[in-house]
Design a protein around this motif. Sequence first.
Motif, PDB file in Angstrom:
ATOM      1  N   LEU A   1       4.617  17.068 -21.727  1.00 43.31           N
ATOM      2  CA  LEU A   1       6.060  17.229 -21.636  1.00 43.31           C
ATOM      3  C   LEU A   1       6.494  17.314 -20.173  1.00 43.31           C
ATOM      4  O   LEU A   1       5.695  17.597 -19.283  1.00 43.31           O
ATOM      5  CB  LEU A   1       6.496  18.495 -22.390  1.00 43.31           C
ATOM      6  CG  LEU A   1       6.197  18.524 -23.889  1.00 43.31           C
ATOM      7  CD1 LEU A   1       6.725  19.815 -24.501  1.00 43.31           C
ATOM      8  CD2 LEU A   1       6.804  17.315 -24.591  1.00 43.31           C
ATOM      9  N   PHE A   2       7.770  17.070 -19.949  1.00 46.21           N
ATOM     10  CA  PHE A   2       8.348  17.050 -18.603  1.00 46.21           C
ATOM     11  C   PHE A   2       7.864  18.235 -17.777  1.00 46.21           C
ATOM     12  O   PHE A   2       8.010  19.396 -18.178  1.00 46.21           O
ATOM     13  CB  PHE A   2       9.874  17.070 -18.723  1.00 46.21           C
ATOM     14  CG  PHE A   2      10.599  17.094 -17.414  1.00 46.21           C
ATOM     15  CD1 PHE A   2      10.974  15.914 -16.798  1.00 46.21           C
ATOM     16  CD2 PHE A   2      10.908  18.286 -16.802  1.00 46.21           C
ATOM     17  CE1 PHE A   2      11.650  15.932 -15.604  1.00 46.21           C
ATOM     18  CE2 PHE A   2      11.587  18.325 -15.600  1.00 46.21           C
ATOM     19  CZ  PHE A   2      11.954  17.137 -14.997  1.00 46.21           C
ATOM     20  N   ALA A   3       7.255  17.956 -16.603  1.00 48.40           N
ATOM     21  CA  ALA A   3       6.725  19.023 -15.748  1.00 48.40           C
ATOM     22  C   ALA A   3       6.897  18.628 -14.286  1.00 48.40           C
ATOM     23  O   ALA A   3       6.592  17.487 -13.907  1.00 48.40           O
ATOM     24  CB  ALA A   3       5.253  19.269 -16.059  1.00 48.40           C
TER      25      ALA A   3
ATOM     26  N   LEU B   1      -0.358  17.301  -4.712  1.00 52.33           N
ATOM     27  CA  LEU B   1       0.671  17.913  -5.544  1.00 52.33           C
ATOM     28  C   LEU B   1       0.002  18.637  -6.716  1.00 52.33           C
ATOM     29  O   LEU B   1      -1.057  18.221  -7.191  1.00 52.33           O
ATOM     30  CB  LEU B   1       1.638  16.852  -6.088  1.00 52.33           C
ATOM     31  CG  LEU B   1       2.368  15.981  -5.060  1.00 52.33           C
ATOM     32  CD1 LEU B   1       3.268  14.982  -5.771  1.00 52.33           C
ATOM     33  CD2 LEU B   1       3.171  16.822  -4.085  1.00 52.33           C
ATOM     34  N   VAL B   2       0.638  19.719  -7.171  1.00 53.11           N
ATOM     35  CA  VAL B   2       0.087  20.491  -8.280  1.00 53.11           C
ATOM     36  C   VAL B   2       1.224  20.951  -9.175  1.00 53.11           C
ATOM     37  O   VAL B   2       2.363  21.129  -8.710  1.00 53.11           O
ATOM     38  CB  VAL B   2      -0.728  21.699  -7.760  1.00 53.11           C
ATOM     39  CG1 VAL B   2       0.170  22.695  -7.047  1.00 53.11           C
ATOM     40  CG2 VAL B   2      -1.500  22.378  -8.894  1.00 53.11           C
ATOM     41  N   GLY B   3       0.934  21.105 -10.459  1.00 52.00           N
ATOM     42  CA  GLY B   3       1.960  21.544 -11.401  1.00 52.00           C
ATOM     43  C   GLY B   3       1.341  22.193 -12.622  1.00 52.00           C
ATOM     44  O   GLY B   3       0.112  22.313 -12.748  1.00 52.00           O
ATOM     45  N   TYR B   4       2.207  22.631 -13.527  1.00 53.07           N
ATOM     46  CA  TYR B   4       1.789  23.295 -14.764  1.00 53.07           C
ATOM     47  C   TYR B   4       2.656  22.762 -15.887  1.00 53.07           C
ATOM     48  O   TYR B   4       3.865  22.545 -15.713  1.00 53.07           O
ATOM     49  CB  TYR B   4       1.955  24.804 -14.623  1.00 53.07           C
ATOM     50  CG  TYR B   4       1.772  25.585 -15.903  1.00 53.07           C
ATOM     51  CD1 TYR B   4       0.502  25.949 -16.335  1.00 53.07           C
ATOM     52  CD2 TYR B   4       2.862  25.961 -16.682  1.00 53.07           C
ATOM     53  CE1 TYR B   4       0.319  26.670 -17.510  1.00 53.07           C
ATOM     54  CE2 TYR B   4       2.698  26.689 -17.855  1.00 53.07           C
ATOM     55  CZ  TYR B   4       1.421  27.041 -18.269  1.00 53.07           C
ATOM     56  OH  TYR B   4       1.253  27.747 -19.425  1.00 53.07           O
ATOM     57  N   GLY B   5       2.043  22.526 -17.055  1.00 49.06           N
ATOM     58  CA  GLY B   5       2.831  21.998 -18.155  1.00 49.06           C
ATOM     59  C   GLY B   5       2.153  22.202 -19.494  1.00 49.06           C
ATOM     60  O   GLY B   5       1.098  22.844 -19.605  1.00 49.06           O
TER      61      GLY B   5
END
Length: 363
Positions: free
Chosen positions: A120-122, A37-41
């Motif tokens: 923060l929420f990401a 999984l990958v994300g940005y925040g």
Amino acid sequence: MKTIKFIIVFLVLCSQVSHAQRIKDIVTVAGVRSNQLVGYGLVVGLDGTGDKSPFTNQTFINMMNEFGITIPPGTDPKLKNVAAVSLTAKLPPFAKPGQNIDVTTSSIGNAKSLRGGTLLFAPLRGADGQIYAVAQGNLVVGGFGAEGADGSRITVNVPSVGRIPNGATVERAVANAFSRGDSLTLNLNSPDFTTAKRLSDRINQLLGPETAYSVDATSVRVSAPRDPNQRVAFLSLIENLTITPGEASAKVIINSRTGTIVIGKHVLIDAVAVTHGSLTVTVKENIEVTQPGAFGEGETAVVPKSEVSIDEENNRMFVFAPGVSLDEIVKAVNEVGAAPGDLMAILEALKQAGALNAELIVI
């Protein structure tokens, strides 16, 4: 005087010995796998160690707009305590909504440190673009740094990477094929025809003929009950069986950076004669003073004069008979006093001569 010796100081010789291992330690079940999984925040609450990247400002302005706070166009927020980060996590097999997984955060701007920050929420997305988890929480950063007024600085470990234990909550389960079909496929971690045959034979010995059959050097297909509860018990029985894996092929592995040499148990060489010398280069610096002639023009000058000498030891030649084993190779090399660096050169020469009956791998 400077002396340069071509010697590598560390040598490891080991033999591979096969012994009984549990099936669960040498195979994986096809379809039972983790997903990336990958994300940005944004990480906030930093002590003036945030970044000044334009995309960080843009992300911050977009976030404020979502909360109903409008920042005038063209305004520079001048963020010092905010950093943009990439998020990575691994979704384990059979993970269910509501369970927690660890998250790793890495600065993608010029933030000096993420120490003391809060993510923060990401959302975290899979390869299909769907959201499978959401992350938020306080970072644990192992690295730290200090900077003086004159610009000098010291850094321990990597302060721009942090981790949030149990920092993401799973929101979507990933479907897998574990409970589908009439069979399970066991994939060997190290492909080997002998191990695949022994695996299928061991299962057939316990559960009856034709329960398992080898597909290739990696896969063994096993007939399994359809009921999920029975399939779990069935696989638990199989994975705790023990077999003796097939012995690995003959290999010689050389790490040229560390001087490590690993010689496998089945390494043999053909008849060959070898001689190898140890080379020492000595550089000696002398200083000479030149004076001008009587009543002549000129000045006193200091002229450097270098002396370079090379000493080469005349080591004895040794002969390998056909089918020489690992122990005999090591004994012969030790008798002539060859260093690990010399042994590397000898092994490479043997391979080029076609006398080394093993795969030579340089890493």
